[in-house]
Design a protein around this motif. Structure first.
Motif, PDB file in Angstrom:
ATOM      1  N   GLN A  37      -2.905 -17.075 -51.805  1.00 26.28           N
ATOM      2  CA  GLN A  37      -3.022 -16.502 -50.761  1.00 26.28           C
ATOM      3  C   GLN A  37      -3.820 -17.278 -49.651  1.00 26.28           C
ATOM      4  O   GLN A  37      -4.440 -16.850 -49.407  1.00 26.28           O
ATOM      5  CB  GLN A  37      -3.115 -15.602 -50.769  1.00 26.28           C
ATOM      6  CG  GLN A  37      -2.407 -14.633 -51.534  1.00 26.28           C
ATOM      7  CD  GLN A  37      -0.196 -14.941 -50.895  1.00 26.28           C
ATOM      8  OE1 GLN A  37      -0.409 -15.066 -50.391  1.00 26.28           O
ATOM      9  NE2 GLN A  37       0.002 -14.794 -52.068  1.00 26.28           N
ATOM     10  N   PRO A  38      -3.228 -18.854 -48.948  1.00 28.38           N
ATOM     11  CA  PRO A  38      -4.148 -19.468 -48.533  1.00 28.38           C
ATOM     12  C   PRO A  38      -4.379 -18.643 -47.580  1.00 28.38           C
ATOM     13  O   PRO A  38      -3.282 -18.074 -46.525  1.00 28.38           O
ATOM     14  CB  PRO A  38      -3.789 -20.790 -47.851  1.00 28.38           C
ATOM     15  CG  PRO A  38      -1.890 -20.566 -48.105  1.00 28.38           C
ATOM     16  CD  PRO A  38      -2.389 -19.315 -49.370  1.00 28.38           C
ATOM     17  N   GLU A  39      -5.984 -18.761 -46.285  1.00 26.36           N
ATOM     18  CA  GLU A  39      -6.067 -18.743 -45.239  1.00 26.36           C
ATOM     19  C   GLU A  39      -6.365 -19.492 -44.267  1.00 26.36           C
ATOM     20  O   GLU A  39      -6.428 -20.610 -44.402  1.00 26.36           O
ATOM     21  CB  GLU A  39      -7.229 -17.767 -44.308  1.00 26.36           C
ATOM     22  CG  GLU A  39      -8.010 -17.585 -44.870  1.00 26.36           C
ATOM     23  CD  GLU A  39      -9.623 -16.514 -45.358  1.00 26.36           C
ATOM     24  OE1 GLU A  39      -8.866 -16.463 -44.370  1.00 26.36           O
ATOM     25  OE2 GLU A  39      -9.999 -16.288 -46.307  1.00 26.36           O
ATOM     26  N   PHE A  40      -5.659 -19.188 -42.896  1.00 23.74           N
ATOM     27  CA  PHE A  40      -6.119 -20.386 -41.991  1.00 23.74           C
ATOM     28  C   PHE A  40      -7.055 -20.768 -40.608  1.00 23.74           C
ATOM     29  O   PHE A  40      -7.601 -19.173 -40.552  1.00 23.74           O
ATOM     30  CB  PHE A  40      -4.863 -20.084 -41.064  1.00 23.74           C
ATOM     31  CG  PHE A  40      -3.764 -20.944 -41.066  1.00 23.74           C
ATOM     32  CD1 PHE A  40      -3.413 -22.439 -40.985  1.00 23.74           C
ATOM     33  CD2 PHE A  40      -2.739 -20.225 -41.833  1.00 23.74           C
ATOM     34  CE1 PHE A  40      -2.135 -22.931 -41.382  1.00 23.74           C
ATOM     35  CE2 PHE A  40      -1.652 -20.484 -42.672  1.00 23.74           C
ATOM     36  CZ  PHE A  40      -1.384 -22.448 -41.522  1.00 23.74           C
ATOM     37  N   VAL A  41      -7.897 -20.794 -41.108  1.00 21.80           N
ATOM     38  CA  VAL A  41      -9.624 -20.797 -40.320  1.00 21.80           C
ATOM     39  C   VAL A  41      -9.733 -21.849 -38.967  1.00 21.80           C
ATOM     40  O   VAL A  41      -9.221 -23.476 -39.582  1.00 21.80           O
ATOM     41  CB  VAL A  41     -10.163 -20.962 -41.267  1.00 21.80           C
ATOM     42  CG1 VAL A  41     -10.759 -20.105 -42.345  1.00 21.80           C
ATOM     43  CG2 VAL A  41     -11.118 -22.766 -41.565  1.00 21.80           C
TER      44      VAL A  41
END
Length: 232
Positions: free
Chosen positions: A185-189
């Protein structure tokens, strides 16, 4: 050799059955589908066919109200067509390189614009990213596929698969990210320090961060897809 007689050209470029099954790479950039039943393909991807094949645009409520609401945010990139019948169907997408996967109960996320075709039996759903509207123009949504069956996706040039290990997250450019394993589950940074080098039009670098155990597929190209609407 750059010049051919007609016979030489035909011998070099003609279609040849490779006996690979339902999905067959006729060339690196053309997918042959040996259709006997039904498959789903990206709208507008058909370049040729023979036999008796019927094409239908995906119905508005065919996959439920939930997907209809999601599709309102994703623009045309997720539009699918159903191909039904018996014959040979050839699909392609802007000359991009095609990869075929045979899922054996696994799951995978594929960028919505890179999904080319998949077998009817696979379970699938549109997944919207987090609220990053205005920060980036492409990679606004992806499709999760799971089950038993074949799926084909595209990439600009040769894809590279990066392994993700616990404690060693992988960061990618969203516009260069093609696919990733279904358990991630990628997250945006963001990284303001990198805005001088990246972050086109955003003022800062938007990255996808993949943590855990799995893989992510990237391409050597930043594909900017202009989608309508905002994210949810």
């Amino acid at each position: 050799m750059s010049k051919y007689s007609i016979d030489q050209f035909i011998q070099k470029s003609k279609q040849v059955d490779k006996g690979q099954g339902l999905f067959e790479l006729e060339t690196e950039r053309i997918l042959e589908i040996n259709l006997d039943g039904e498959i789903w393909a990206k709208m507008g991807s058909m370049i040729s066919y023979d036999g008796k094949i019927k094409f239908e645009r995906e119905g508005i409520l065919e996959h439920g109200l939930g997907r209809l609401v999601k599709k309102a945010f994703t623009g045309e990139g997720s539009q699918l067509m159903r191909a039904t019948g018996n014959g040979k169907l050839y699909v392609a997408d802007q000359g991009k390189k095609i990869t075929i996967l045979d899922l054996q109960g696994e799951s995978i996320y594929i960028n919505g614009n890179d999904l080319l075709a998949f077998e009817k039996g696979l379970e699938w759903d549109i997944k919207l990213m987090r609220k990053i509207a205005g920060m980036m123009a492409g990679g606004l949504f992806n499709v999760r596929l799971e089950g038993q069956g074949m799926v084909a996706f595209t990439s600009h040039y040769e894809p590279l698969t990066l392994m993700v290990h616990p404690g060693r997250p992988v960061f990618t450019d969203p516009n260069a990210t093609v696919a990733w394993s279904g358990n991630l589950q990628p997250e945006f940074v963001t990284d303001i320090q990198l805005k001088t080098f990246f972050g086109r039009g955003s003022g800062e670098s938007i990255q996808m961060k993949f943590s855990g155990s799995g893989f992510v597929v990237v391409q050597p190209y930043e594909e900017v897809v202009y989608a309508q609407g905002t994210q949810s």
